[in-house]
Design an enzyme around this catalytic site. Structure first.
Site, mmCIF file in Angstrom:
data_model
loop_
_atom_site.group_PDB
_atom_site.id
_atom_site.type_symbol
_atom_site.label_atom_id
_atom_site.label_comp_id
_atom_site.label_asym_id
_atom_site.label_seq_id
_atom_site.Cartn_x
_atom_site.Cartn_y
_atom_site.Cartn_z
ATOM 1 N N GLY A 104 -8.655 1.869 -1.364
ATOM 2 C CA GLY A 104 -7.864 1.110 -0.384
ATOM 3 C C GLY A 104 -8.004 1.667 1.015
ATOM 4 O O GLY A 104 -7.042 1.639 1.794
ATOM 5 N N GLY A 105 -9.196 2.139 1.354
ATOM 6 C CA GLY A 105 -9.385 2.851 2.622
ATOM 7 C C GLY A 105 -9.674 1.986 3.827
ATOM 8 O O GLY A 105 -10.040 2.527 4.882
ATOM 9 N N SER A 122 -7.444 -0.647 5.051
ATOM 10 C CA SER A 122 -6.291 -1.290 5.679
ATOM 11 C C SER A 122 -5.061 -0.430 5.483
ATOM 12 O O SER A 122 -5.033 0.467 4.626
ATOM 13 C CB SER A 122 -6.046 -2.691 5.091
ATOM 14 O OG SER A 122 -5.674 -2.600 3.728
ATOM 15 N N TYR A 128 6.609 -0.889 -10.393
ATOM 16 C CA TYR A 128 6.029 -0.077 -9.318
ATOM 17 C C TYR A 128 6.669 1.305 -9.288
ATOM 18 O O TYR A 128 5.962 2.320 -9.213
ATOM 19 C CB TYR A 128 6.220 -0.785 -7.976
ATOM 20 C CG TYR A 128 5.718 -0.010 -6.779
ATOM 21 C CD1 TYR A 128 4.354 0.107 -6.520
ATOM 22 C CD2 TYR A 128 6.620 0.600 -5.901
ATOM 23 C CE1 TYR A 128 3.899 0.817 -5.421
ATOM 24 C CE2 TYR A 128 6.173 1.301 -4.802
ATOM 25 C CZ TYR A 128 4.812 1.415 -4.564
ATOM 26 O OH TYR A 128 4.361 2.123 -3.469
#
Length: 268
Positions: free
Chosen positions: A31-32, A34, A172
């Site tokens: 996930g680099g 945003s 989560y």
């Protein structure tokens, strides 16, 4: 372009400490491209690290931006982290491109809100696949590469959400509790290989996604009132702690959970 909230040229980034051992280090980030992940990618690039990252959405423009700004292009690979074969292939590709692997940062997650009585099995499996299962298998793929390098660091992003009993996202929060526990256990398992495994638990960081989907003036004011430092957390606030955990400055720190939340969670 990168996350609209990401403040290019931020004085906050300029004040981050320099860790000489991160220069030329090979770093892989999920996930680099945003949100917090984009800040992490830039933070490592500013250290002179060689960064490979995955992002489900197209992050080519962000990689171009970083190359132009820093003269150090991150290697972007499109990947849905729930595709475990693809995730492993990307970790291997990043290591092959950058001469091994020194640091894994498990950052990608999805905090889609949900209520217990509305959850079906498909949603449960989807949420766990993103928020816990992918973390485990990224670690599994990274460990042999870290062993080959003589050791290294894994930073697993957790969250204070499970520590404060945050409502409206039970899978989560359960996954984040699992990430912290998994980090403790893996630290013990891989310590003999000189592999350090730590968790990092941010508070409520004001990414553009959070502002678009979840933030209201009322709930933001309520949350800020819980913080000792009553300023909004932004992605750059998380970079310094991540670099510290990745660097030799924390060489004897493993199996821990670092909290960066403005002082919501205060140990007794």
């Amino acid at each position: 372009m990168s996350d609209p909230l990401f403040n290019n040229g931020s004085p906050m980034m300029d004040l981050i400490a320099n860790y000489s051992d991160l220069k030329d280090a090979s770093v892989f980030i999920t996930g680099g491209g945003s949100g917090i992940g984009a800040s992490l990618t830039e933070g490592f690039l500013m250290q002179g690290a060689k960064v490979a990252f995955v992002q489900r959405s197209d992050a080519s423009a962000f990689a171009d931006e970083m190359a132009e700004k820093h003269g150090n292009r991150p290697h972007y690979m499109q990947c849905d982290i729930t595709d475990l074969d693809r995730l492993k292939a990307c970790i291997d590709e990043g290591a092959e491109r950058h001469g091994g692997l020194n640091v894994l940062v498990n950052n990608a997650a999805n905090d889609k809100r949900h209520n217990t009585l509305e959850v079906d099995e498909d949603f449960f499996d989807w949420a766990v696949a993103i928020n816990l299962k992918a973390y485990f298998f990224a670690c599994k793929a990274a460990v042999p590469l870290l062993r080959q390098a003589g050791g290294g660091a894994i930073v697993n992003f957790s969250s204070i959400s499970y520590m404060i009993g945050a409502a409206g996202m039970p899978i989560y929060t359960s996954s984040n509790a699992g990430i912290t526990s998994m980090s403790h256990t893996m630290a013990r398992e891989f310590g003999p290989d000189n592999i350090r495994v730590n968790a990092l638990a941010p508070g409520w960081v004001m990414t553009q996604k959070q502002r678009d989907l979840w933030v209201t003036p009322e709930n933001l004011a309520e949350h800020l009132d819980r913080q000792c430092l009553q300023e909004e957390l932004v992605p750059e606030d998380i970079v310094g702690g991540t670099l510290f955990l990745a660097s030799n400055a924390s060489r004897m720190m493993t199996g821990q959970c670092m909290v960066i939340d403005g002082g919501v969670v205060v140990p007794a």
